[in-house]
Design a protein around this motif. Structure first.
Motif, PDB file in Angstrom:
ATOM      1  N   THR A   1     -32.203 -11.960  68.840  1.00  0.00           N
ATOM      2  CA  THR A   1     -32.850 -12.772  67.831  1.00  0.00           C
ATOM      3  C   THR A   1     -33.491 -13.996  68.442  1.00  0.00           C
ATOM      4  N   GLU A   2     -34.450 -14.556  67.732  1.00  0.00           N
ATOM      5  CA  GLU A   2     -35.124 -15.756  68.212  1.00  0.00           C
ATOM      6  C   GLU A   2     -34.154 -16.922  68.322  1.00  0.00           C
ATOM      7  N   ALA A   3     -33.095 -16.912  67.486  1.00  0.00           N
ATOM      8  CA  ALA A   3     -32.137 -18.010  67.526  1.00  0.00           C
ATOM      9  C   ALA A   3     -31.500 -18.111  68.904  1.00  0.00           C
ATOM     10  N   GLU A   4     -31.277 -16.965  69.549  1.00  0.00           N
ATOM     11  CA  GLU A   4     -30.712 -16.984  70.881  1.00  0.00           C
ATOM     12  C   GLU A   4     -31.747 -17.456  71.898  1.00  0.00           C
ATOM     13  N   GLY A   5     -33.029 -17.212  71.594  1.00  0.00           N
ATOM     14  CA  GLY A   5     -34.088 -17.737  72.434  1.00  0.00           C
ATOM     15  C   GLY A   5     -34.578 -16.812  73.511  1.00  0.00           C
ATOM     16  N   LEU A   6     -34.019 -15.598  73.631  1.00  0.00           N
ATOM     17  CA  LEU A   6     -34.419 -14.684  74.689  1.00  0.00           C
ATOM     18  C   LEU A   6     -34.501 -13.270  74.127  1.00  0.00           C
ATOM     19  N   GLU A   7     -35.656 -12.620  74.317  1.00  0.00           N
ATOM     20  CA  GLU A   7     -35.836 -11.255  73.839  1.00  0.00           C
ATOM     21  C   GLU A   7     -36.238 -10.368  75.011  1.00  0.00           C
ATOM     22  N   VAL A   8     -35.541  -9.242  75.163  1.00  0.00           N
ATOM     23  CA  VAL A   8     -35.830  -8.286  76.227  1.00  0.00           C
ATOM     24  C   VAL A   8     -35.586  -6.895  75.681  1.00  0.00           C
ATOM     25  N   ASP A   9     -36.308  -5.920  76.228  1.00  0.00           N
ATOM     26  CA  ASP A   9     -36.153  -4.538  75.804  1.00  0.00           C
ATOM     27  C   ASP A   9     -34.712  -4.083  76.036  1.00  0.00           C
ATOM     28  N   ARG A  10     -34.113  -3.428  75.050  1.00  0.00           N
ATOM     29  CA  ARG A  10     -32.694  -3.071  75.107  1.00  0.00           C
ATOM     30  C   ARG A  10     -32.392  -2.067  76.226  1.00  0.00           C
ATOM     31  N   VAL A  11     -33.318  -1.117  76.470  1.00  0.00           N
ATOM     32  CA  VAL A  11     -33.086  -0.129  77.520  1.00  0.00           C
ATOM     33  C   VAL A  11     -33.175  -0.783  78.901  1.00  0.00           C
ATOM     34  N   THR A  12     -34.135  -1.696  79.057  1.00  0.00           N
ATOM     35  CA  THR A  12     -34.249  -2.438  80.311  1.00  0.00           C
ATOM     36  C   THR A  12     -32.985  -3.230  80.590  1.00  0.00           C
ATOM     37  N   GLU A  13     -32.471  -3.879  79.570  1.00  0.00           N
ATOM     38  CA  GLU A  13     -31.244  -4.649  79.727  1.00  0.00           C
ATOM     39  C   GLU A  13     -30.084  -3.753  80.160  1.00  0.00           C
ATOM     40  N   ALA A  14     -29.971  -2.591  79.523  1.00  0.00           N
ATOM     41  CA  ALA A  14     -28.899  -1.663  79.877  1.00  0.00           C
ATOM     42  C   ALA A  14     -29.059  -1.150  81.305  1.00  0.00           C
ATOM     43  N   ASP A  15     -30.297  -0.860  81.713  1.00  0.00           N
ATOM     44  CA  ASP A  15     -30.561  -0.393  83.081  1.00  0.00           C
ATOM     45  C   ASP A  15     -30.123  -1.432  84.112  1.00  0.00           C
ATOM     46  N   LEU A  16     -30.489  -2.682  83.880  1.00  0.00           N
ATOM     47  CA  LEU A  16     -30.148  -3.733  84.828  1.00  0.00           C
ATOM     48  C   LEU A  16     -28.638  -3.916  84.927  1.00  0.00           C
ATOM     49  N   LYS A  17     -27.958  -3.836  83.794  1.00  0.00           N
ATOM     50  CA  LYS A  17     -26.504  -4.002  83.817  1.00  0.00           C
ATOM     51  C   LYS A  17     -25.824  -2.839  84.535  1.00  0.00           C
ATOM     52  N   GLU A  18     -26.328  -1.625  84.299  1.00  0.00           N
ATOM     53  CA  GLU A  18     -25.670  -0.437  84.845  1.00  0.00           C
ATOM     54  C   GLU A  18     -26.049  -0.164  86.291  1.00  0.00           C
ATOM     55  N   ASN A  19     -27.333  -0.323  86.616  1.00  0.00           N
ATOM     56  CA  ASN A  19     -27.831   0.114  87.923  1.00  0.00           C
ATOM     57  C   ASN A  19     -28.191  -1.008  88.876  1.00  0.00           C
ATOM     58  N   GLY A  20     -28.337  -2.223  88.378  1.00  0.00           N
ATOM     59  CA  GLY A  20     -28.685  -3.335  89.242  1.00  0.00           C
ATOM     60  C   GLY A  20     -30.187  -3.458  89.463  1.00  0.00           C
ATOM     61  N   PHE A  21     -30.587  -4.541  90.139  1.00  0.00           N
ATOM     62  CA  PHE A  21     -32.000  -4.847  90.333  1.00  0.00           C
ATOM     63  C   PHE A  21     -32.728  -3.749  91.099  1.00  0.00           C
ATOM     64  N   ARG A  22     -32.130  -3.264  92.177  1.00  0.00           N
ATOM     65  CA  ARG A  22     -32.846  -2.384  93.098  1.00  0.00           C
ATOM     66  C   ARG A  22     -33.099  -0.997  92.526  1.00  0.00           C
ATOM     67  N   SER A  23     -32.309  -0.595  91.543  1.00  0.00           N
ATOM     68  CA  SER A  23     -32.482   0.739  90.966  1.00  0.00           C
ATOM     69  C   SER A  23     -33.333   0.714  89.698  1.00  0.00           C
ATOM     70  N   PHE A  24     -33.900  -0.431  89.388  1.00  0.00           N
ATOM     71  CA  PHE A  24     -34.738  -0.533  88.200  1.00  0.00           C
ATOM     72  C   PHE A  24     -36.077   0.178  88.430  1.00  0.00           C
ATOM     73  N   ARG A  25     -36.527   0.971  87.455  1.00  0.00           N
ATOM     74  CA  ARG A  25     -37.795   1.711  87.582  1.00  0.00           C
ATOM     75  C   ARG A  25     -38.982   0.777  87.458  1.00  0.00           C
ATOM     76  N   ARG A  26     -39.867   0.817  88.453  1.00  0.00           N
ATOM     77  CA  ARG A  26     -41.057  -0.052  88.446  1.00  0.00           C
ATOM     78  C   ARG A  26     -42.252   0.596  87.747  1.00  0.00           C
ATOM     79  N   THR A  27     -42.413   1.925  87.902  1.00  0.00           N
ATOM     80  CA  THR A  27     -43.555   2.632  87.330  1.00  0.00           C
ATOM     81  C   THR A  27     -43.370   2.791  85.826  1.00  0.00           C
ATOM     82  N   LYS A  28     -44.363   2.394  85.043  1.00  0.00           N
ATOM     83  CA  LYS A  28     -44.264   2.458  83.594  1.00  0.00           C
ATOM     84  C   LYS A  28     -44.713   3.829  83.072  1.00  0.00           C
TER      85      LYS A  28
END
Length: 577
Positions: free
Chosen positions: A73-100
């Protein structure tokens, strides 16, 4: 302690829209104390991502842990795609997919649950093709995507693709397809029929001069050669053809003619790039607030400039980006000017392959990708990436190799067309693109195929040059220091785009205050777009960002971050406390 590298120089308003006017100073290096309050360290779990040998994984089979919509929510002040957030938590920075990944929405994927499944599977952009369906149907799709973004915490952008003025067949009376067998006689005509009165094996063509332009003996290629006919006879408005290469005829498929081994171009000389129907569709897209408009069969840069001026006049606050589709000989003749005028390009290989020899398509694709990187424009590789998956649950090995080549060329995005619009296995096709992209990107990093010193020559059209130097330096620093991420605070997207163009090893966190810009950035390689309100005070922004991201377990104590801002001309290297 944080290392801060600041670059300052004077810019005139005509030189840059990115930075405020500042007095000229020599570049200087500062070492600033880190005022970010210490938080308890968090742990990120890293896992290997490999291409499944049987390629039978579907998006719905991928377990992910996601935050609830209330956490975005805007009240928290930060919005990010939910799947991206899950990927970063599970796989870390280096395993994040760059190609859209761009997915075309069609009859197989137009319901809310189906669109959500694609978003969960990794879709970054939803494409609606105005060649098919009614505006009412497309309006429903666009609004479902927007509803998904708002209610479920995604950042899926919408791309509208115009039909263009090229010659094509009708909609086959609503049929999904028709089969043409070897030796069969078919009639192509400019006459229109009511569905009950249409003769068997008769197809209406949209171009009134069709029968006058074609000659007996010409070859008629449907959809770039998927089906081939030879003209046997002309009878008034009717052209009688014999099928020489059998195949599946799809609604509104493109038609091209070859005579004595050469493409017949004269027939299209007087056709406008943007037809009267296209202009109505563009008005519709502006009204619905699409993020991208892809223009078919672009012949010159003037077409792109005219459309961008029209969009600005109709919707001054709009941030709609114009994508030039490279799919004709005319496009290749004026390639650099067209890409320079556009906001991005699409290599539409299907129609392109109908106008140039097939063996030239790979080199043209590589040329367009390289030129877009030099000119700092996002580029999409499209058409027939996984064509066999329209009917089969796994791709051919040749298709996997084709996808791997596009990922290896570091195109910004890959696009599914019929595979996701009308194919039998849209989620599996998406899973293949995702898996292959992850594997090839990781292979490039592991094998050092991405040379940290081999950065592209950025466009001289970008004002001044200081922004390019800052982004070049930030990317080199990130690679040499093996940084975990680059943070960029951007109000226009320009600096984020320049960083993306450099293709650094680590992901780029792009923070922007507007939702529409956040969606547009979701097309570009390596960018993770966040919506975040921020000030001109870089350290204040960092304090807040670190606090929010650590609370969400998206960064951890000890992570090395390179920070860039288009508000201040600065680069900082900071370890998260």
């Amino acid at each position: 302690m944080s290392g801060s590298f600041r670059f300052s120089a004077s810019l005139s308003p005509s030189q840059s829209l990115e930075f405020p006017r500042m007095p000229f100073l020599k570049p200087r290096i500062h070492v600033l104390p880190n005022h970010v309050p210490a938080l308890n360290p968090m742990t990120t779990v890293h896992s290997r991502v490999v291409l499944p040998e049987n390629l039978k994984v579907t998006a719905s089979d991928m377990p992910i842990t996601v935050a609830s919509p209330s956490e975005m929510t805007e009240a928290e002040g930060l919005e990010v795609d939910r799947v991206t957030e899950a990927d970063l938590k599970e796989n870390g920075f280096r395993s994040f997919r760059r190609t859209k990944i761009v997915c075309t929405i069609g009859p197989r994927t137009c319901e809310f649950e189906e669109i959500e499944a694609l978003a969960v599977g990794g879709m970054n952009v939803a494409r609606v093709n105005m060649c098919h369906g009614t505006r009412e149907w497309h309006r429903d799709v666009i609004r479902r995507v927007r509803q998904l973004d708002e209610e479920k915490g995604f950042a899926v952008a919408v791309m509208m693709d115009t039909e263009g003025s090229e010659i094509h067949m009708d909609d086959l009376n609503g049929a999904e397809s028709a089969k043409a067998e070897d030796g069969e006689i078919w009639t192509f005509t400019v006459r229109a029929f009511d569905p009950p009165s249409r003769p068997e094996r008769t197809i209406t063509v949209n171009y009134d001069g069709f029968s006058e332009d074609v000659k007996v003996g010409d070859e008629l290629l449907v959809d770039g050669g998927m089906v081939r006919f030879v003209v046997a006879e002309k009878l008034g408005p009717d052209v009688i053809c014999r099928c020489t290469d059998p195949g599946l005829l799809l609604p509104r498929a493109n038609l091209t003619f070859w005579r004595n081994g050469s493409l017949v171009q004269e027939r299209n000389a007087m056709l406008p790039t943007i037809s009267s129907k296209d202009w109505l569709d563009i008005d519709f897209g502006i009204a619905e607030g699409v993020d991208f408009i892809a223009v078919s069969f672009v012949k010159s840069a003037e077409v792109i400039k005219t459309l961008k001026s029209y969009i600005t006049a109709r919707s001054p606050e709009s941030q709609i980006a114009v994508i030039a589709k490279i799919e004709s000989i005319d496009s290749l003749k004026n390639l650099e000017e067209i890409i320079q005028a556009s906001d991005g390009a699409m290599v539409a290989r299907g129609d392109l392959g109908a106008q140039i020899p097939l063996e030239q398509v790979p080199s043209v694709q590589q040329k367009v990708v390289q030129l877009c990187r030099q000119l700092n424009k996002p580029v999409i590789v499209a058409s027939q990436l996984l064509e066999s998956m329209i009917e089969y649950p796994i791709p051919t090995r040749a298709e996997v190799a084709d996808v791997s080549e596009a990922v290896g060329q570091q195109a910004d995005a890959l696009m599914l067309s019929s595979e996701s619009a009308m194919g039998q296995y849209p989620e599996k096709a998406l899973a293949v693109l995702r898996s292959v992209s992850l594997r090839i990107e990781r292979w490039h990093r592991e094998e050092k195929h991405l040379d940290a010193t081999d950065l592209p020559i950025l466009s001289s059209s970008v004002p001044a040059g200081i922004s390019e130097e800052i982004c070049n330096t930030a990317s080199r620093m990130a690679n040499k220091l093996e940084a975990d991420a680059i943070f960029v605070y951007t109000k226009t997207g320009q600096t984020a785009s320049l960083l993306s163009c450099n293709r650094p090893d680590c992901p780029i966190f792009a923070f922007t205050p507007t939702t529409s810009l956040r969606r547009c950035l979701n097309l570009q390689w390596g960018l993770i777009p966040f919506r975040l309100d921020f000030s001109d005070d870089v350290e204040s922004n960092l304090n807040r960002t670190f606090s929010l991201l650590k609370a969400r377990r998206m960064i951890n104590s000890g992570d090395l971050i390179i920070v860039v801002s288009d508000v201040m001309q600065s680069i900082q290297a900071i370890k998260v406390p």
